[in-house]
Scaffold this motif. Structure first.
Motif, PDB file in Angstrom:
ATOM      1  N   HIS A 193     -47.638  49.611  66.326  1.00  0.00           N
ATOM      2  CA  HIS A 193     -48.725  50.420  66.131  1.00  0.00           C
ATOM      3  C   HIS A 193     -48.246  51.689  66.901  1.00  0.00           C
ATOM      4  O   HIS A 193     -47.661  51.866  67.755  1.00  0.00           O
ATOM      5  CB  HIS A 193     -50.057  49.907  66.300  1.00  0.00           C
ATOM      6  CG  HIS A 193     -50.667  49.035  65.171  1.00  0.00           C
ATOM      7  ND1 HIS A 193     -51.137  49.725  64.011  1.00  0.00           N
ATOM      8  CD2 HIS A 193     -50.390  47.841  64.865  1.00  0.00           C
ATOM      9  CE1 HIS A 193     -51.523  48.714  63.143  1.00  0.00           C
ATOM     10  NE2 HIS A 193     -50.761  47.751  63.718  1.00  0.00           N
ATOM     11  N   ASN A 228     -49.218  52.895  61.617  1.00  0.00           N
ATOM     12  CA  ASN A 228     -47.904  52.040  61.696  1.00  0.00           C
ATOM     13  C   ASN A 228     -46.691  52.716  62.040  1.00  0.00           C
ATOM     14  O   ASN A 228     -46.719  53.947  61.544  1.00  0.00           O
ATOM     15  CB  ASN A 228     -48.093  50.958  60.843  1.00  0.00           C
ATOM     16  CG  ASN A 228     -48.969  50.040  60.608  1.00  0.00           C
ATOM     17  OD1 ASN A 228     -50.316  50.079  60.232  1.00  0.00           O
ATOM     18  ND2 ASN A 228     -48.950  48.741  60.947  1.00  0.00           N
ATOM     19  N   ARG A 279     -51.896  46.742  52.999  1.00  0.00           N
ATOM     20  CA  ARG A 279     -52.838  45.930  53.954  1.00  0.00           C
ATOM     21  C   ARG A 279     -53.205  46.494  55.072  1.00  0.00           C
ATOM     22  O   ARG A 279     -54.386  47.034  55.417  1.00  0.00           O
ATOM     23  CB  ARG A 279     -52.039  44.694  53.960  1.00  0.00           C
ATOM     24  CG  ARG A 279     -52.962  43.366  54.595  1.00  0.00           C
ATOM     25  CD  ARG A 279     -53.324  43.480  56.154  1.00  0.00           C
ATOM     26  NE  ARG A 279     -52.033  43.454  56.961  1.00  0.00           N
ATOM     27  CZ  ARG A 279     -52.145  43.689  58.258  1.00  0.00           C
ATOM     28  NH1 ARG A 279     -53.302  43.837  58.961  1.00  0.00           N
ATOM     29  NH2 ARG A 279     -50.753  43.370  58.790  1.00  0.00           N
ATOM     30  N   ASP A 280     -52.113  46.643  56.204  1.00  0.00           N
ATOM     31  CA  ASP A 280     -52.705  47.288  57.245  1.00  0.00           C
ATOM     32  C   ASP A 280     -52.803  49.075  57.168  1.00  0.00           C
ATOM     33  O   ASP A 280     -53.826  49.469  57.683  1.00  0.00           O
ATOM     34  CB  ASP A 280     -51.306  47.163  58.312  1.00  0.00           C
ATOM     35  CG  ASP A 280     -51.849  47.437  59.950  1.00  0.00           C
ATOM     36  OD1 ASP A 280     -53.032  47.891  60.114  1.00  0.00           O
ATOM     37  OD2 ASP A 280     -51.236  46.504  60.443  1.00  0.00           O
ATOM     38  N   GLN A 328     -58.786  41.451  61.903  1.00  0.00           N
ATOM     39  CA  GLN A 328     -58.687  41.285  63.256  1.00  0.00           C
ATOM     40  C   GLN A 328     -59.955  41.065  63.986  1.00  0.00           C
ATOM     41  O   GLN A 328     -59.754  41.223  65.268  1.00  0.00           O
ATOM     42  CB  GLN A 328     -57.647  42.167  63.604  1.00  0.00           C
ATOM     43  CG  GLN A 328     -56.230  41.975  63.326  1.00  0.00           C
ATOM     44  CD  GLN A 328     -55.369  43.254  63.344  1.00  0.00           C
ATOM     45  OE1 GLN A 328     -55.747  44.017  62.370  1.00  0.00           O
ATOM     46  NE2 GLN A 328     -54.299  43.202  64.089  1.00  0.00           N
ATOM     47  N   HIS A 377     -43.777  44.593  64.268  1.00  0.00           N
ATOM     48  CA  HIS A 377     -44.772  45.355  63.645  1.00  0.00           C
ATOM     49  C   HIS A 377     -45.381  46.136  64.673  1.00  0.00           C
ATOM     50  O   HIS A 377     -45.973  45.664  65.426  1.00  0.00           O
ATOM     51  CB  HIS A 377     -45.659  44.213  63.195  1.00  0.00           C
ATOM     52  CG  HIS A 377     -46.926  44.831  62.585  1.00  0.00           C
ATOM     53  ND1 HIS A 377     -47.472  44.626  61.135  1.00  0.00           N
ATOM     54  CD2 HIS A 377     -48.253  45.472  62.903  1.00  0.00           C
ATOM     55  CE1 HIS A 377     -48.619  45.212  60.979  1.00  0.00           C
ATOM     56  NE2 HIS A 377     -49.224  45.516  62.305  1.00  0.00           N
TER      57      HIS A 377
HETATM   58 ZN    ZN Z   1     -51.217  46.055  62.317  1.00  0.00          ZN
END
Ligand code: ZN
Ligand code: KIV
Length: 519
Positions: A209, A243, A18-19, A515, A207
């Protein structure tokens, strides 16, 4: 002492699908996502975030496909704090043996004012409503206050308390823009755990970054302060600078058990295989000096280091290469290997064929490769399959043949035959090098008006007969696609990669970004 510190299991939530996929040009097909999900399951990742089902029909189907095949990990779908997103995620996750809905809404002053154009109380209300909606599909609901790292502590406490009361079982604290510093982020987790009266009813997750290169540091600091889930990606893939990298978080905690009062249940010997698979599928190479999974991570170059390691490994090595799966890279097959041996090894690599025809085609390409290359490694087999996936995507352009002349003192020239939507065309061009000549030749007939953003070649294995895996990243009107190609001839691999990227530009479906500010 944090409220969660008795719980010594550190949950690993992988968001590569996903990310990770939000990295420009890293999009994956449904089959590729399923292959990665199976590798993550084999590594015993606890939760696999498989995608953002409302983003597109393709994303929905990918999450659904992952939900169907994964039995030992929980499969998660992302949803904005909107009823339609949550319903779509719930629908995609229906076939899962164990499912989670992850819903989020931004909570920082700048995001609420500029992006959402909402008042804090409206945000809180929407968050609670969404968590209640998600609970209709599963009792495993995660809530993230997006941009928590820049949110006000009092408001964070208020909204988190409310969503836990509404049924959220995991609270994820994202440092969405990678702004935090480890001591500060650790303090944030500690404060939340101490101040929120019902914090003990949820697992706290982070989570992070990597915009300042601190994603792993921030995640570990959070773990030291009571977080018991880390969201991460293989190779640190992800939006912008990425990430927190799964392999770094997991190995830091495993190696420093003197510091951490928790551990994961991951099978770390699967790390290198997963890393190579993700790199090959996305076309994002792993830098040689990358911790844990870089080619040099366990190579001792200097004489002093080599001497020390030979006398006693611990002089310079804090982990064993075998423990993260480096020794698994052995020669498996060769020219004389039969169909059965090929099929068995593919099965061990989690590669299934949908039909006898697909198996036969891949086996025949394996035989062609074995004629050119003496030893066939697992990475070669992965690349064979990746190539089937790359070229399976409704090809508009196909390479029929290619001839390249390169000679000292002469200008390189490429001439080729391409199939363009069923018509064979010839193309040729000079270039400053053979690869440049190939790309220019393609452009004389395709005229794509794209800009080349990245060209990279990676040797898949060692030796001069290794296959080169080429990645080409093209940009057109803000849309970025990556193409891949592999061959023992890197010029041919380059042509395949360029054509693969062009095919993606022609056929790619538009996806919604989670986002974007249109909640
Ligand atoms: Zn993220
Ligand atoms: O970075 C972020 O805030 C996210 C959320 C959707 C959790 O990816």
């Amino acid at each position: 002492m944090s409220k969660n510190s008795n719980n010594d299991k550190l949950i690993i939530f992988d968001t590569t699908l996903r990310d990770g996929e939000q990295s420009p040009g890293a999009s994956m097909t449904k089959d590729e996502k399923v292959r990665i999900a199976k590798a993550l399951e084999k590594m015993r990742v606890d939760i696999i975030e498989a995608g953002f089902p409302i983003a597109s029909q393709g994303d929905f189907e990918s999450v659904q496909a992952v939900a169907k095949v994964i039995k030992n990990s929980t499969v998660c779908g992302l949803a904005r704090a909107l009823e339609k997103d949550i319903n779509r995620a719930g629908e995609a996750l229906k076939p899962a043996a164990s499912s989670r809905i992850h819903t989020f809404i931004a909570t920082s002053p700048i995001h609420m004012k500029m992006k959402l154009r909402m008042e804090p109380d409206q945000v809180l209300e929407q968050a609670v409503r969404s968590v209640k909606q998600a609970c209709k599909f599963t009792d495993n609901v995660e809530f993230s206050p997006e941009d928590a790292g820049r949110s006000e502590l009092d408001f964070l406490c208020r909204i988190i308390e409310a969503v836990i009361d509404a049924g959220a079982t995991t609270i994820n604290i994202p440092d969405t823009v990678g702004y935090n510093i480890p001591f500060q982020f650790g303090d944030l987790i500690k404060n939340l755990l101490e101040r929120i009266p019902n914090a003990g009813k949820a697992i706290f997750s982070v989570h992070c970054h990597n915009d300042l290169g601190l994603a792993v540091g921030n995640s570990l600091s959070a773990v030291l302060n009571g977080a018991r889930q880390v969201e991460c990606t293989v190779n640190g893939l992800g939006e912008r600078a990425g990430n927190a990298s799964l392999e770094e978080v997991v190995m830091a905690v495993r190696t420093r058990q003197d510091v951490f009062s928790c551990d994961t249940t991951l099978d770390t010997t699967q790390i290198v295989t997963c890393s190579k698979m993700v790199s090959s599928i996305t076309g994002f190479p792993v830098q040689p000096n990358k911790a844990i999974v870089g080619a040099n991570a366990f190579a001792h170059e200097s004489g002093i280091h080599q001497d020390g390691v030979l006398k006693s490994r611990e002089t310079y090595e804090i982990m064993r290469a075998e423990d993260v799966g480096w020794s698994a890279n052995r020669m498996v097959l060769g020219k004389h290997s039969g169909r059965n041996a090929f099929k068995t090894r593919m099965k061990e690599l989690n590669i299934d064929f949908e039909s006898e025809q697909e198996l036969n085609d891949t086996f025949s390409r394996f035989k062609d490769l074995a004629d050119k290359k003496h030893e066939i490694f697992d990475e070669d087999l992965q690349a064979l399959v990746a190539e089937t996936n790359w070229s399976a995507e409704n090809e508009h352009f196909k390479l029929i043949s290619l001839k390249v002349c390169s000679e000292t003192g002469e200008t390189p020239n490429a001439s080729m035959v391409l199939d363009m939507g069923g018509n064979e065309v010839t193309a040729s061009s000079d270039g400053s090098g053979p690869v440049d000549a190939v790309f220019r030749a393609i452009e004389t007939v395709v005229n794509s008006e794209t800009e080349l953003q990245l060209y990279s070649v990676n040797a898949i294995t060692s030796g001069t007969d290794a296959q080169g895996e080429v990645t080409v990243r093209l940009e057109k009107a803000g849309r970025i696609v990556s193409g891949q190609g592999a061959d023992t001839d890197i010029v041919i691999a380059s042509a395949k990669a360029y054509i693969n990227a062009l095919n993606k530009l022609v056929t790619g479906d538009e996806r919604e970004h989670p986002q974007r500010g249109d909640v």
